[in-house]
Design a protein around this motif. Structure first.
Motif, PDB file in Angstrom:
ATOM      1  N   ALA A   2       0.831  -1.203   0.000  1.00  0.00           N
ATOM      2  CA  ALA A   2       0.000   0.000   0.000  1.00  0.00           C
ATOM      3  C   ALA A   2       0.865   1.252   0.000  1.00  0.00           C
ATOM      4  O   ALA A   2       1.934   1.291   0.608  1.00  0.00           O
ATOM      5  N   GLU A   3       0.369   2.273  -0.708  1.00  0.00           N
ATOM      6  CA  GLU A   3       1.099   3.538  -0.756  1.00  0.00           C
ATOM      7  C   GLU A   3       0.898   4.306   0.545  1.00  0.00           C
ATOM      8  O   GLU A   3      -0.151   4.228   1.164  1.00  0.00           O
ATOM      9  N   GLN A   4       1.917   5.020   0.941  1.00  0.00           N
ATOM     10  CA  GLN A   4       1.811   5.877   2.109  1.00  0.00           C
ATOM     11  C   GLN A   4       0.969   7.104   1.741  1.00  0.00           C
ATOM     12  O   GLN A   4       1.103   7.646   0.654  1.00  0.00           O
ATOM     13  N   PRO A   5       0.070   7.532   2.624  1.00  0.00           N
ATOM     14  CA  PRO A   5      -0.731   8.719   2.310  1.00  0.00           C
ATOM     15  C   PRO A   5       0.158   9.959   2.226  1.00  0.00           C
ATOM     16  O   PRO A   5       1.073  10.135   3.030  1.00  0.00           O
ATOM     17  N   SER A   6      -0.093  10.782   1.235  1.00  0.00           N
ATOM     18  CA  SER A   6       0.709  11.996   1.082  1.00  0.00           C
ATOM     19  C   SER A   6       0.171  13.079   2.011  1.00  0.00           C
ATOM     20  O   SER A   6      -1.019  13.136   2.305  1.00  0.00           O
ATOM     21  N   ARG A   7       1.047  13.939   2.472  1.00  0.00           N
ATOM     22  CA  ARG A   7       0.669  15.017   3.378  1.00  0.00           C
ATOM     23  C   ARG A   7       0.605  16.318   2.591  1.00  0.00           C
ATOM     24  O   ARG A   7       1.403  16.556   1.701  1.00  0.00           O
ATOM     25  N   THR A   8      -0.348  17.163   2.957  1.00  0.00           N
ATOM     26  CA  THR A   8      -0.515  18.450   2.307  1.00  0.00           C
ATOM     27  C   THR A   8      -0.435  19.545   3.351  1.00  0.00           C
ATOM     28  O   THR A   8      -1.059  19.456   4.402  1.00  0.00           O
TER      29      THR A   8
END
Length: 63
Positions: A2-8
């Motif tokens: 699974a991809e790591q969630p990106s931070r904004t």
């Protein structure tokens, strides 16, 4: 995998002054009926506690 969630990170919001004023006027007008409803609910709860525990009777408000 699974991809790591990106931070904004938000650094700037550009809202025109007139739109912001209109939003705050609408929000302040929306508070009035909400405050009336909440105050009626609190008065009712206070009345219930007064009836149950017997405080707050001034003579002419006896049930």
């Amino acid at each position: 995998m699974a991809e790591q969630p990106s931070r904004t990170v938000l650094t700037d919001i550009d809202i025109p002054f007139g739109s912001l004023v209109l939003f705050f006027v609408k929000a302040s007008l929306a508070v009035i009926p909400a405050a009336v409803i909440v105050s009626f609910i609190l008065v009712f709860i206070g009345w219930i506690f007064g009836v149950i525990f017997g405080f707050g009777h001034t003579g002419w408000m006896m049930l």
